[in-house]
Design a protein around this motif. Structure first.
Motif, mmCIF file in Angstrom:
data_model
loop_
_atom_site.group_PDB
_atom_site.id
_atom_site.type_symbol
_atom_site.label_atom_id
_atom_site.label_comp_id
_atom_site.label_asym_id
_atom_site.label_seq_id
_atom_site.Cartn_x
_atom_site.Cartn_y
_atom_site.Cartn_z
ATOM 1 N N ILE A 125 0.450 3.266 -8.342
ATOM 2 C CA ILE A 125 -0.941 3.381 -7.888
ATOM 3 C C ILE A 125 -1.725 2.130 -8.286
ATOM 4 O O ILE A 125 -2.567 1.623 -7.535
ATOM 5 C CB ILE A 125 -1.588 4.641 -8.470
ATOM 6 C CG1 ILE A 125 -0.917 5.897 -7.903
ATOM 7 C CG2 ILE A 125 -3.079 4.693 -8.161
ATOM 8 C CD1 ILE A 125 -1.095 6.071 -6.414
ATOM 9 N N ASP A 126 -1.438 1.616 -9.475
ATOM 10 C CA ASP A 126 -2.115 0.408 -9.944
ATOM 11 C C ASP A 126 -1.849 -0.758 -8.999
ATOM 12 O O ASP A 126 -2.775 -1.506 -8.615
ATOM 13 C CB ASP A 126 -1.635 0.085 -11.361
ATOM 14 C CG ASP A 126 -2.422 -1.068 -11.973
ATOM 15 O OD1 ASP A 126 -3.652 -1.095 -11.784
ATOM 16 O OD2 ASP A 126 -1.808 -1.923 -12.625
ATOM 17 N N LEU A 137 0.823 -1.211 0.000
ATOM 18 C CA LEU A 137 0.000 0.000 0.000
ATOM 19 C C LEU A 137 0.855 1.258 0.000
ATOM 20 O O LEU A 137 0.389 2.334 -0.361
ATOM 21 C CB LEU A 137 -0.939 -0.007 1.216
ATOM 22 C CG LEU A 137 -1.975 1.116 1.303
ATOM 23 C CD1 LEU A 137 -2.913 1.057 0.102
ATOM 24 C CD2 LEU A 137 -2.772 1.033 2.591
ATOM 25 N N ASN A 138 2.115 1.116 0.411
ATOM 26 C CA ASN A 138 2.986 2.286 0.541
ATOM 27 C C ASN A 138 4.104 2.326 -0.498
ATOM 28 O O ASN A 138 4.905 3.256 -0.502
ATOM 29 C CB ASN A 138 3.608 2.333 1.937
ATOM 30 C CG ASN A 138 2.544 2.529 3.002
ATOM 31 O OD1 ASN A 138 1.660 3.365 2.856
ATOM 32 N ND2 ASN A 138 2.612 1.731 4.066
ATOM 33 N N TYR A 174 -3.401 -4.185 -4.320
ATOM 34 C CA TYR A 174 -3.188 -4.609 -2.934
ATOM 35 C C TYR A 174 -4.475 -4.456 -2.114
ATOM 36 O O TYR A 174 -4.877 -5.362 -1.383
ATOM 37 C CB TYR A 174 -2.070 -3.769 -2.313
ATOM 38 C CG TYR A 174 -1.841 -4.041 -0.847
ATOM 39 C CD1 TYR A 174 -1.018 -5.088 -0.431
ATOM 40 C CD2 TYR A 174 -2.444 -3.249 0.142
ATOM 41 C CE1 TYR A 174 -0.810 -5.345 0.912
ATOM 42 C CE2 TYR A 174 -2.236 -3.490 1.482
ATOM 43 C CZ TYR A 174 -1.431 -4.541 1.871
ATOM 44 O OH TYR A 174 -1.245 -4.793 3.210
ATOM 45 N N VAL A 175 -5.138 -3.309 -2.258
ATOM 46 C CA VAL A 175 -6.370 -3.066 -1.511
ATOM 47 C C VAL A 175 -7.454 -4.070 -1.913
ATOM 48 O O VAL A 175 -8.170 -4.624 -1.053
ATOM 49 C CB VAL A 175 -6.850 -1.617 -1.728
ATOM 50 C CG1 VAL A 175 -8.248 -1.414 -1.147
ATOM 51 C CG2 VAL A 175 -5.884 -0.643 -1.075
ATOM 52 N N LEU A 219 -4.696 5.336 0.209
ATOM 53 C CA LEU A 219 -4.729 5.243 -1.251
ATOM 54 C C LEU A 219 -5.114 6.573 -1.877
ATOM 55 O O LEU A 219 -4.561 6.988 -2.905
ATOM 56 C CB LEU A 219 -5.719 4.147 -1.657
ATOM 57 C CG LEU A 219 -5.723 3.767 -3.132
ATOM 58 C CD1 LEU A 219 -4.349 3.276 -3.559
ATOM 59 C CD2 LEU A 219 -6.775 2.691 -3.396
ATOM 60 N N LYS A 220 -6.067 7.293 -1.244
ATOM 61 C CA LYS A 220 -6.461 8.617 -1.731
ATOM 62 C C LYS A 220 -5.283 9.593 -1.682
ATOM 63 O O LYS A 220 -5.032 10.348 -2.632
ATOM 64 C CB LYS A 220 -7.620 9.143 -0.902
ATOM 65 C CG LYS A 220 -8.071 10.541 -1.312
ATOM 66 C CD LYS A 220 -9.186 11.037 -0.407
ATOM 67 C CE LYS A 220 -9.574 12.476 -0.781
ATOM 68 N NZ LYS A 220 -10.638 13.001 0.107
ATOM 69 N N ALA A 221 -4.575 9.570 -0.536
ATOM 70 C CA ALA A 221 -3.428 10.482 -0.379
ATOM 71 C C ALA A 221 -2.361 10.187 -1.436
ATOM 72 O O ALA A 221 -1.803 11.099 -2.057
ATOM 73 C CB ALA A 221 -2.835 10.349 1.022
ATOM 74 N N HIS A 222 -2.086 8.874 -1.634
ATOM 75 C CA HIS A 222 -1.081 8.512 -2.633
ATOM 76 C C HIS A 222 -1.526 8.918 -4.035
ATOM 77 O O HIS A 222 -0.714 9.379 -4.847
ATOM 78 C CB HIS A 222 -0.817 6.998 -2.577
ATOM 79 C CG HIS A 222 -0.118 6.579 -1.326
ATOM 80 N ND1 HIS A 222 0.068 5.250 -0.974
ATOM 81 C CD2 HIS A 222 0.457 7.284 -0.303
ATOM 82 C CE1 HIS A 222 0.702 5.163 0.171
ATOM 83 N NE2 HIS A 222 0.937 6.396 0.613
ATOM 84 N N THR A 223 -2.851 8.720 -4.276
ATOM 85 C CA THR A 223 -3.367 9.102 -5.596
ATOM 86 C C THR A 223 -3.250 10.595 -5.825
ATOM 87 O O THR A 223 -2.849 11.058 -6.906
ATOM 88 C CB THR A 223 -4.838 8.668 -5.725
ATOM 89 O OG1 THR A 223 -4.936 7.255 -5.508
ATOM 90 C CG2 THR A 223 -5.384 8.987 -7.110
#
Length: 204
Positions: free
Chosen positions: A39-40, A34-35, A45-46, A67-71
């Protein structure tokens, strides 16, 4: 007996295949994070780590927030990269426009240089080399014609002058001869007159 052996072999093959597939899936899942990764991969992973409820997936809120923050971070990086690319494109376009202007100016200068090279200035006017050469040769031909005319006139005048000098010399000779004859005649007349005078004196 053969059927039993075949059944056991088939069962072992299916079991082995299922085990290998499960290991591969587990290995792929272990590689997901997740980290880390794209993004794909984080979405995968999620999806794979989430619990299943009927036909739904139950996802942890913390995962969604992460995931939102990374996106968003990825979108910001992409937007920054896009802006940087736009700036580079703008700079390159300006450089291209400048190069085009310089090329146009250089082409104009080259055209003018070629035009000046192929032309000559005469009395402040630009003339082609062909026209300039024609004019120069015409002037030279005119001057040669005038020179020939001058030589002809000079020879004619010289001939006339020589003839006049010769005629003058002959006239002077004739005049001198005439003067000499007249002087002799005058002297003769004077002698005769003197003789007559002397005779008259003696007679008287």
């Amino acid at each position: 007996m053969k059927f039993f052996k075949l059944s056991v072999l088939l069962l072992l093959t299916v079991t082995l295949h299922t085990s290998i597939q499960a290991q591969n899936t587990a290995s792929e899942t272990d590689k997901l994070s997740l980290n880390e990764g794209t993004i794909d991969n984080q979405f995968d992973y999620v999806i794979k780590k989430s619990n299943r409820y009927q036909e739904f997936k139950v996802v942890k809120q913390t995962w969604l927030h992460t995931l939102k923050a990374h996106t968003l971070d990825s979108l910001k990086a992409i937007k920054k990269q896009l802006n940087d690319t736009k700036a580079v494109v703008t700079t390159q376009q300006e450089e291209i426009d400048t190069l085009k202007n310089n090329l146009s100016t250089t082409q104009t200068t080259l055209d003018n240089t070629n035009k000046e090279k192929d032309s000559m200035a005469l009395f402040g006017m630009q003339m082609s080399k062909g026209g300039y050469n024609t004019l120069m040769w015409s002037i030279i031909a005119g001057l040669l014609a005038l020179l020939m005319l001058f030589i002809y006139k000079f020879k004619s005048s010289n001939a006339v002058t020589k003839a006049a000098k010769k005629s003058l010399a002959e006239t002077e000779l004739e005049f001198e001869e005439h003067r000499r004859v007249a002087l002799e005649r005058e002297q003769k007349v004077r002698r005769q007159l003197q003789d007559e005078i002397n005779k008259h004196k003696n007679n008287s």
